[in-house]
Design a protein around this motif. Structure first.
Motif, short mmCIF file in Angstrom:
data_model
loop_
_atom_site.label_atom_id
_atom_site.label_comp_id
_atom_site.label_asym_id
_atom_site.label_seq_id
_atom_site.Cartn_x
_atom_site.Cartn_y
_atom_site.Cartn_z
N ASP A 82 0.83 -1.20 0.00
CA ASP A 82 0.00 0.00 0.00
C ASP A 82 0.87 1.25 0.00
OD1 ASP A 82 1.04 0.00 2.53
OD2 ASP A 82 -0.82 -0.60 3.50
N GLY A 83 0.23 2.36 -0.25
CA GLY A 83 0.82 3.69 -0.08
C GLY A 83 2.21 3.93 -0.62
N ARG A 84 2.54 3.48 -1.79
CA ARG A 84 3.81 3.88 -2.38
C ARG A 84 3.72 3.80 -3.90
NH1 ARG A 84 7.65 -0.18 0.37
NH2 ARG A 84 5.91 -0.34 1.78
N ARG A 85 4.67 4.46 -4.55
CA ARG A 85 4.68 4.42 -6.02
C ARG A 85 5.87 3.59 -6.46
NH1 ARG A 85 1.03 7.97 -7.72
NH2 ARG A 85 1.48 7.46 -9.90
N ILE A 86 5.63 2.68 -7.38
CA ILE A 86 6.73 1.89 -7.92
C ILE A 86 6.69 1.99 -9.44
CG2 ILE A 86 7.78 -0.41 -8.06
CD1 ILE A 86 6.33 -1.11 -5.43
N ARG A 87 7.80 2.43 -10.00
CA ARG A 87 7.91 2.49 -11.45
C ARG A 87 8.83 1.36 -11.87
NH1 ARG A 87 7.93 6.17 -15.88
NH2 ARG A 87 9.86 5.89 -17.06
N ILE A 88 8.41 0.59 -12.84
CA ILE A 88 9.18 -0.58 -13.22
C ILE A 88 9.66 -0.45 -14.65
CG2 ILE A 88 9.10 -3.10 -13.51
CD1 ILE A 88 6.60 -2.70 -11.42
N GLU A 89 10.96 -0.51 -14.81
CA GLU A 89 11.53 -0.51 -16.15
C GLU A 89 11.96 -1.94 -16.46
OE1 GLU A 89 14.59 2.47 -16.07
OE2 GLU A 89 13.14 4.09 -15.72
N GLY A 90 11.55 -2.43 -17.60
CA GLY A 90 11.79 -3.84 -17.92
C GLY A 90 10.46 -4.58 -17.90
N ILE A 91 10.53 -5.88 -17.72
CA ILE A 91 9.31 -6.68 -17.75
C ILE A 91 9.16 -7.46 -16.45
CG2 ILE A 91 8.07 -8.53 -18.93
CD1 ILE A 91 9.59 -7.68 -21.48
N PRO A 92 8.16 -7.09 -15.64
CA PRO A 92 7.94 -7.85 -14.41
C PRO A 92 7.31 -9.20 -14.73
CG PRO A 92 6.23 -6.19 -14.69
CD PRO A 92 7.18 -6.01 -15.84
N GLY A 93 7.47 -10.15 -13.81
CA GLY A 93 6.92 -11.49 -14.01
C GLY A 93 5.46 -11.57 -13.62
N ASN A 94 4.97 -12.80 -13.50
CA ASN A 94 3.55 -13.02 -13.19
C ASN A 94 3.14 -12.40 -11.86
OD1 ASN A 94 3.51 -14.50 -15.50
ND2 ASN A 94 3.28 -16.49 -14.50
N ALA A 95 1.84 -12.21 -11.72
CA ALA A 95 1.23 -11.75 -10.47
C ALA A 95 1.80 -10.42 -10.01
CB ALA A 95 1.34 -12.81 -9.38
N LEU A 96 2.01 -9.53 -10.96
CA LEU A 96 2.40 -8.15 -10.61
C LEU A 96 1.25 -7.51 -9.83
CD1 LEU A 96 4.20 -5.49 -11.31
CD2 LEU A 96 2.46 -5.12 -13.05
N GLY A 97 1.59 -6.95 -8.65
CA GLY A 97 0.57 -6.25 -7.88
C GLY A 97 -0.56 -7.14 -7.37
N ALA A 98 -0.26 -8.42 -7.11
CA ALA A 98 -1.29 -9.29 -6.53
C ALA A 98 -1.65 -8.76 -5.13
CB ALA A 98 -0.76 -10.72 -6.41
N TYR A 99 -2.93 -8.81 -4.80
CA TYR A 99 -3.45 -8.32 -3.49
C TYR A 99 -3.06 -6.86 -3.25
CZ TYR A 99 -2.64 -13.33 -3.36
OH TYR A 99 -2.51 -14.65 -3.70
#
Lengths: 501, 240
Positions: free
Chosen positions: B42-59
């Motif tokens: 919760d309560g934060r910002r995440i910027r992702i460069e590249g390709i994240p794997g499965n279940a990004l941001g689950a729950y």
């Protein structure tokens, strides 16, 4: 009665000499069996509405009532029995799928009753649990294959997350929705007092019960009802429900009529909307996919909680369990085909799946053969009826057992098997407030504690009799079992010798 | 406050621990298939460069995730709150059982997008897919808003069997109702101005994220799909 009506299955018999016309029976029966006819000044019974739950019988102050099975039966037939004929009538009338409750009532073999426990005589003294320490504590989770030492030569005592149980029994998953608030409170209180766990089922965790989190297993099923970060972290462990013994291969369905304000809040769905748990998890098609869910749950709970994967006992259960053990799950729960349910299609409940005894024996053996038994804890469920069943399950390889039906019986369930109607007169499988109020959670918790404490004493006596002083020494110890009246094939699957051998 | 985490060589668990320890907004660089990024956060910002794997941001529980590239399966699985913005395509089961927050996908989504999405009380999950959706779009949908714009990609705007088992929520498709085959238990009709007003703010936000022209996007027929009943299976059973 009409052409297609069958004479009622039960008859309510009132002893007029004892009846004081207190009208208590009318108030007690939510099915509307009893009524008073002002004109005739008579108490009437509509037998057709009776489900044989015995509420009126138990509550009648003068014992004026009894319920008997009607002797007005269809012509006896070894093939077409009365129930089967009635089921055809019902379906011909309605076109509906037959819906039933609680565990499979058919006369399939109960292997617990064909297994006998050993006792010491002469050569290996038995132990008196009243006099000597007896360890019934169990830790559920992954165990290291061998002791680990650090660089300094000292033992590394860090273990993956474990569940600690004071006795090898847990309450199995029953959702808030399928059972009442008061029933949940009774289970939660008892779990806390006993030092064991109860299981939320897939209906979320009511805000009032977060206080019992340390003794709670939170369940995640395909519908993901009430699952959020706070819920996952509230419990001591997370259980992924892949299947249920009473209805392997199909999902759950809580009708919108049971989704009132409180259940809506707990499940996090709109009031009055059906709560449909689809048969599959939409993201799980393989062990690798299961592994993804296991680890996403671990990640969301900071790798501090064991993850249980619950499956129904089905034909290929040994291979399935082997896969689950390799998915990263900490504990496997296997639910046999006699396990209970709040509602399941009759045909599924009565015809799909296999007995827990055979499934458990096959799984334990397979995991041992593959050298991965220590990778997982094993919980067996699906009709454990007594401490003897518990002892036999442990000897067949379980670390602990799930108790569902037995726990409900302790709360007052009389096994009338009509949970799906939502009019449980005992305040268990209902959401009607006036019925729920009949179940006192504190008294319910006391009865649950009584039952499990008694079973634990019995377990200690049986252990002592075998000359064993810990659950650990009985686990998978099939030398302590003998079969009676079983075929060579059955004995082979169970991994036990016949009595006398 | 902001910080940067280079994900090269980090396992999913290690990356999770680093994100857990970080405060404020975080940029993850060289992400390569690490699963569960942002799970339960919760309560934060995440910027992702590249390709994240499965279940990004689950729950996901309120955090904001932005991916400068494609994402894989199960984006926002059982998401409770927050925002996920994908500057690319997503794999299967995006938004599975999400009950709150928003997912904006610039490109297309795989199978079962928005499966079993649900809403409750004040929570209304929204997923806007800029491109096309695979088969089983909005299967078992129990609430929330799914929007598919068809601005990129080829073929029909959604694959086979959209909205099967739907018993709540709304699906908006930027096409005419007759372009797709729907199951019997839903109604698909041309969306009116009033219907579109309800999704306008989300489409506007989508356009803001991906530099599209709102009026241009809205200047097309939209199909609105709604379920006929919240209790689709009630008639199926007979007590035994």
């Amino acid at each position: 009665m009409g052409q297609w009506d069958i004479y009622p299955e039960f008859e309510v018999v009132r002893n007029e000499a004892r009846c004081t016309r207190c009208m208590g029976c009318i108030a007690q029966c939510a099915n509307g069996v009893h009524s008073y006819d002002e004109k005739r000044q008579a108490l009437l019974c509509d037998d057709a509405k009776c489900v044989d739950c015995h509420r009126c019988v138990a509550m009648c102050p003068t014992r004026a009532l009894k319920i008997v099975k009607s002797d007005c039966a269809l012509r006896e037939n070894g093939n077409w029995d009365g129930d089967t004929i009635k089921e055809v009538f019902k379906q011909a009338q309605s076109g509906g799928v037959l819906l039933s409750s609680m565990g499979n009532p058919k006369r399939y073999p109960v292997y617990w009753d064909k297994l006998l426990l050993n006792a010491s005589q002469v050569t290996n003294p038995s132990i008196d649990p009243l006099r000597e320490p007896m360890e019934t504590r169990v830790f559920l989770g992954k165990k290291p294959e061998r002791p680990q030492r650090g660089a300094d030569g000292k033992f590394t005592c860090e273990l993956p997350p474990q569940l600690e149980l004071s006795m090898p029994m847990l309450f199995s998953a029953m959702s808030y929705g399928s059972i009442s608030y008061n029933a949940h409170e009774a289970l939660a209180r008892a779990a806390e007092e006993l030092g064991i766990y109860y299981n939320t089922g897939e209906g979320g965790l009511h805000e009032d019960f977060y206080a019992y989190g340390e003794n709670t297993i939170v369940q995640v099923a395909s519908g993901r009802f009430g699952v959020h970060e706070g819920y996952l972290n509230a419990g001591a462990a997370i259980e992924i429900k892949m299947g249920q013994g009473a209805k392997p291969g199909i999902g759950g369905h809580l009708p919108g009529t049971k989704v009132g304000a409180d259940i809506s809040r707990t499940r996090m769905i709109p009031e009055g909307s059906d709560a449909i748990s689809p048969a599959p998890h939409h993201d799980i098609y393989s062990i690798e996919d299961l592994r993804q869910l296991v680890y996403s749950l671990k990640q969301a709970t900071h790798h501090k909680k064991p993850v249980i994967v619950k499956v129904a006992a089905v034909h290929n259960i040994a291979a399935i369990a082997s896969g689950i053990a390799r998915s990263g799950a900490d504990i496997i729960a296997i639910d046999g085909f006699r396990g209970g349910t709040g509602a399941a299609p009759t045909r599924i409940r009565d015809s799909v799946g296999i007995p827990i005894e055979l499934a458990l024996a096959a799984v334990d053996q397979r995991l041992r053969d593959e050298g991965i038994r220590n990778e997982v804890g094993l919980i067996a469920g699906g009709s454990i009826r007594s401490s003897a069943d518990v002892a036999k399950a442990i000897a067949l390889g379980a670390d602990a057992v799930y108790l569902g039906t037995a726990a409900l019986l302790a709360l007052g369930c009389h096994l009338c098997r009509t949970c799906q109607t939502g009019t449980c007169n005992w305040g268990i499988a209902t959401q009607r407030s006036e019925l729920v109020a009949r179940l006192d959670p504190k008294e319910g918790a006391r009865r649950l504690c009584n039952l499990l404490t008694a079973w634990n004493h019995e377990l200690m006596e049986m252990l002592g009799g075998m000359g064993i002083n810990s659950i650990e020494a009985l686990r998978g110890n099939r030398l302590m079992l003998r079969g009676i009246g079983l075929t060579a094939g059955e004995l082979e699957i169970l991994g036990v010798a016949h009595a006398g051998a | 406050m902001s910080c940067e985490i280079n994900a090269r060589g980090l396992s999913a668990v290690e990356l999770g621990q680093r994100l857990e320890a970080a405060e404020g907004s975080v940029t993850v660089t060289e992400c390569l298939g690490q699963r569960f990024v942002g799970a339960g956060m919760d309560g934060r910002r995440i910027r992702i460069e590249g390709i994240p794997g499965n279940a990004l941001g689950a729950y996901l529980n309120g955090a904001a995730l932005e991916v400068c590239g494609n994402a894989q399966d199960a984006v926002g699985d059982t998401m409770n709150d927050g925002e996920i913005v994908i500057h690319g395509n997503v794999g299967d089961t995006a938004g599975y059982a999400m009950r709150g927050g928003k997912i904006y996908v610039e490109g297309s989504a795989g199978y079962r997008a928005g499966v079993h999405m649900k809403e409750y009380a004040g929570k209304l999950p929204v997923m806007v897919i800029g491109g096309r959706a695979g088969s089983f779009l909005g299967e078992y949908q129990a609430g929330g808003i799914l929007v598919v714009l068809g601005l990129s990609g080829r073929g029909p705007i959604a694959g086979n069997f959209p909205c099967t088992g739907m018993h709540g929520g709304r699906v908006f498709l930027r096409c005419r109702p007759e372009e797709l085959l729907f199951p019997q238990q839903v109604t698909a009709r041309l969306a009116g101005l009033e219907d579109l007003e309800a999704v306008r703010p989300y489409i506007k936000e989508f356009c803001g994220h991906f530099g599209k022209d709102l009026e241009e996007v809205l200047d097309a027929p939209f199909t609105l799909v709604t379920p006929d009943s919240r209790n689709p299976y009630r008639q199926m059973y007979v007590a035994n």
